[in-house]
Design a protein around this motif. Structure first.
Motif, PDB file in Angstrom:
ATOM      1  N   ALA A 153      -7.941 -31.161  25.373  1.00 38.60           N
ATOM      2  CA  ALA A 153      -7.965 -32.456  24.691  1.00 38.60           C
ATOM      3  C   ALA A 153      -9.249 -33.225  24.976  1.00 38.60           C
ATOM      4  O   ALA A 153      -9.597 -34.130  24.244  1.00 38.60           O
ATOM      5  N   LYS A 154      -9.976 -32.874  26.036  1.00 36.28           N
ATOM      6  CA  LYS A 154     -11.211 -33.581  26.383  1.00 36.28           C
ATOM      7  C   LYS A 154     -12.421 -32.968  25.703  1.00 36.28           C
ATOM      8  O   LYS A 154     -13.490 -33.522  25.739  1.00 36.28           O
ATOM      9  N   ALA A 176      -5.233 -33.876  30.698  1.00 38.38           N
ATOM     10  CA  ALA A 176      -5.532 -34.385  29.358  1.00 38.38           C
ATOM     11  C   ALA A 176      -4.799 -35.690  29.074  1.00 38.38           C
ATOM     12  O   ALA A 176      -5.297 -36.541  28.332  1.00 38.38           O
ATOM     13  N   SER A 177      -3.625 -35.883  29.688  1.00 45.30           N
ATOM     14  CA  SER A 177      -2.843 -37.098  29.429  1.00 45.30           C
ATOM     15  C   SER A 177      -3.049 -38.177  30.486  1.00 45.30           C
ATOM     16  O   SER A 177      -2.448 -39.247  30.405  1.00 45.30           O
ATOM     17  N   THR A 178      -3.906 -37.931  31.470  1.00 47.94           N
ATOM     18  CA  THR A 178      -4.166 -38.903  32.539  1.00 47.94           C
ATOM     19  C   THR A 178      -5.471 -39.635  32.266  1.00 47.94           C
ATOM     20  O   THR A 178      -6.525 -39.004  32.180  1.00 47.94           O
ATOM     21  N   THR A 222      -2.679 -29.835  30.890  1.00 48.94           N
ATOM     22  CA  THR A 222      -1.964 -30.813  30.067  1.00 48.94           C
ATOM     23  C   THR A 222      -1.874 -32.159  30.770  1.00 48.94           C
ATOM     24  O   THR A 222      -2.078 -33.210  30.163  1.00 48.94           O
TER      25      THR A 222
END
Length: 125
Positions: free
Chosen positions: A115-116, A67-69, A64
């Protein structure tokens, strides 16, 4: 591939042979890594692509966080390093074939955050 293409005689004794790698492509199947979707146990990616690291308690948090970085395309989570549980966020083009088996700790995880997927930056096959 023929025997002569796959092996090379390396001594005067023609019965002594050495394997020659003729391809730079590796696959997860030949490294012994068993993928669970987009992550696996006991694997790692090269540290040459480290972007940053952070203390996280669970491997799922590492996915997670990656995915947010911005710039993070893959990760390795190690539950027992530097006195804590660290998420090593990594950057650059990657596929599962780039992972290698980590024989030192079966609890280490590596992966590509969900997410990627489908962004064109990875190969999920």
């Amino acid at each position: 591939m023929s025997f002569s293409a796959a092996f090379q005689v390396t001594s005067p004794d023609p019965t002594v042979v050495k394997a020659v790698t003729t391809s730079t492509t590796s696959t997860a199947s030949n490294t012994g890594i068993e993928w669970n979707g987009n992550w696996a146990f006991a694997c790692d990616f090269s540290s040459n692509n480290d972007l940053s690291r952070a203390i996280v308690v669970r491997g799922e948090e590492c996915s997670t966080l990656c995915a947010s970085t911005p710039g993070c395309t893959h990760f390795t989570w190690n539950p027992a390093i530097y006195g804590g549980s660290y998420c090593f966020m990594k950057t650059g083009p990657v596929s599962k074939a780039d992972a290698f088996r980590n024989y030192g700790d079966p609890n280490v995880r590596c992966g590509i955050p969900d997410a990627k997927r489908g962004t064109g930056n990875e190969n999920n096959d």
